[in-house]
Design an enzyme around this catalytic site. Structure first.
Site, mmCIF file in Angstrom:
data_model
loop_
_atom_site.group_PDB
_atom_site.id
_atom_site.type_symbol
_atom_site.label_atom_id
_atom_site.label_comp_id
_atom_site.label_asym_id
_atom_site.label_seq_id
_atom_site.Cartn_x
_atom_site.Cartn_y
_atom_site.Cartn_z
ATOM 1 N N SER A 102 70.462 35.690 41.742
ATOM 2 C CA SER A 102 71.834 36.087 41.479
ATOM 3 C C SER A 102 72.176 37.328 42.313
ATOM 4 C CB SER A 102 72.000 36.318 39.981
ATOM 5 O OG SER A 102 73.309 36.016 39.596
ATOM 6 N N LYS A 138 71.283 38.017 46.380
ATOM 7 C CA LYS A 138 72.072 38.530 47.509
ATOM 8 C C LYS A 138 71.239 39.619 48.196
ATOM 9 C CE LYS A 138 76.207 38.649 44.441
ATOM 10 N NZ LYS A 138 76.594 37.304 44.187
ATOM 11 N N GLN A 154 83.888 32.849 42.835
ATOM 12 C CA GLN A 154 83.961 34.258 43.213
ATOM 13 C C GLN A 154 84.311 34.400 44.698
ATOM 14 O OE1 GLN A 154 80.364 36.650 42.611
ATOM 15 N NE2 GLN A 154 81.745 38.309 42.026
ATOM 16 N N GLU A 183 84.213 44.018 41.282
ATOM 17 C CA GLU A 183 83.188 43.907 40.244
ATOM 18 C C GLU A 183 82.056 44.912 40.395
ATOM 19 O OE1 GLU A 183 81.610 39.926 39.434
ATOM 20 O OE2 GLU A 183 79.765 40.847 38.734
ATOM 21 N N TRP A 240 81.336 29.228 39.701
ATOM 22 C CA TRP A 240 81.578 30.638 40.043
ATOM 23 C C TRP A 240 80.751 31.072 41.263
ATOM 24 C CZ3 TRP A 240 85.033 34.155 39.595
ATOM 25 C CH2 TRP A 240 84.718 35.507 39.712
ATOM 26 N N HIS A 283 71.205 29.689 34.379
ATOM 27 C CA HIS A 283 71.189 30.585 35.532
ATOM 28 C C HIS A 283 69.848 31.318 35.631
ATOM 29 C CE1 HIS A 283 72.960 32.981 38.644
ATOM 30 N NE2 HIS A 283 73.120 34.072 37.930
#
Ligand code: MCU
Length: 387
Positions: free
Chosen positions: A202, A206, A247, A255, A300, A336
């Site tokens: 998640s 990144k 997103q 965010e 998302w 997730h």
């Protein structure tokens, strides 16, 4: 000219480009709604050889750091480390400031020292492969990622207060590079510094991708469900988004502080003027191992965007004759950051090839469900053969 040039291990933070590389034109940005051409320099010259490609990688790295991520400084004045039990203390000094952090090493129950290792952002969310050590890295203490108020918080920023506009991800990547610096000088860790992987899920996925992109000593990068801002492309996430389903850059900068302040300008107007997109972030990892673990279950995260982005990134690997060094594995919907066991053979194949130098079939690249990606719509350049 060969891969040796590309594998030339270094901390590729903000390194000086070789003098014979073309200079970046004053303003590399211009409007381009398609995925930008990885094989054309900012000055318009085409990339025709492996050594051109090395120059282009440096240029793209510089552009990413200048426009999206913030600059990753190189090795500080002093870096030292010590190992006690599984605690690896890393100490870095810049001018009169010193920071320390303590990743922990969990050694495998079997295998042979010096062990390959996976640096896990936060905590490990893939199964620990046999014979591989796990280095658990608390990236949050190096660069905080709570919300917008976290800008410039964390040990990286204590050491380098001039970098407060940086995104948290370059701070984390800097920390990973310092772990590798120490592993290189401390054989008593029983870790092989030439067999290092990074992973995270998640937001930390990144970060793992950025760490792999900015340090070529990392031989295998495994972003898991990293979504927009990771393996997804900004332009494609904008297209996939329907009234807030996916997103986008404009949402992400509200965010959290993963990206540098200067990225706001693009995120808040259009990402179509960026001279890159994240297929080229994958291209900074090339030809090193890159295993993308995705999950179709969260719109998302932009699963279509991630698939299309990596499919386009794979063209960069293809140009180097290394298509099978970028694997893409997408599962049907599941919770997730949980790792479905049927993806284990794909993980094992990458571990075998890149951490153990064993022959393995890593030539898989499949979306889940009925996702398709139309290259014609997004790609208006051709892939050269550089090898
Ligand atoms: C996939 O990464 C992020 C995502 O960018 C955020 O919008 C969401 O809030 O959190 C995801 C995540 O990190 O989940 C743990």
């Amino acid at each position: 000219m060969s891969y040796m040039l590309l594998y030339n291990s270094r901390d590729t933070g903000l390194t000086k480009r070789p003098d014979n590389c073309p200079k970046i034109t004053r303003d590399a940005t211009h409007y381009n709604p398609k995925l930008p051409d990885p094989f054309r320099f900012a000055n318009g010259r085409p990339v025709k050889t492996i050594s051109d490609f090395v120059c282009r990688q440096r240029e793209v790295s510089e552009l990413f750091q200048n426009l999206e991520l913030g600059t990753k400084p190189g090795k500080p004045d002093a870096v030292s480390g010590s190992i006690s039990g599984g605690n690896l203390t890393i100490t870095a000094t810049v001018n009169d400031k010193t920071i320390s952090f303590i990743p922990t090493i969990t050694y495998p129950l079997n295998g042979t020292a010096p062990y390959p290792a996976i640096i896990a952002f936060g905590s490990l969310t893939i199964p620990a492969p046999s014979g591989v050590a796990i280095i658990t890295y608390n990236n949050d203490e190096i660069g905080a990622q709570i919300n917008q108020s976290s800008r410039g918080q964390g040990k990286f920023f204590e050491l380098d207060p001039d970098k407060t506009a940086n995104g948290a991800m370059t701070a984390w990547a800097w920390g990973v590079s310092r772990i590798i610096d120490v592993l290189e000088t401390l054989p008593s860790t029983n870790i092989n510094p030439r067999k290092i992987a990074v992973t995270g899920c998640s937001r930390d996925g990144k970060g793992a991708l950025v760490a792999g992109a900015l340090d070529s000593r990392i031989v295998l990068t495994i972003p898991q469900e990293s979504g927009s801002g990771g393996t997804a492309c900004w332009r494609l996430s904008d297209y996939e988004n329907h009234n807030g389903t996916t997103q986008t850059a404009s949402e992400i900068v509200q965010e959290n502080v993963w990206f540098a302040s200067q990225f706001d300008e693009f995120a808040n107007t259009t990402v179509n003027t960026l001279p890159f997109d994240h297929h080229m972030l994958a291209g900074l990892v090339a030809p090193r191992g890159l295993l993308v673990i995705d999950n179709i279950g969260y719109e998302w995260l932009g699963p279509w965007s991630s698939y299309g982005c990596m499919k386009t990134g794979r063209k960069i690997y293809q140009a180097l004759g290394a298509s099978d060094h970028l694997g893409y594995s997408m599962s049907p919907s599941h919770a997730h950051c949980s790792f479905p066991s049927y993806q284990t053979p794909e993980l094992q194949a990458f571990v075998d090839k890149f951490l153990f130098d064993k022959a393995a079939d890593t030539a898989f690249f499949e979306p889940s469900g009925n996702i398709t990606f139309d290259d014609e719509q997004w790609v208006d350049w051709v892939t050269p053969k550089l090898y």
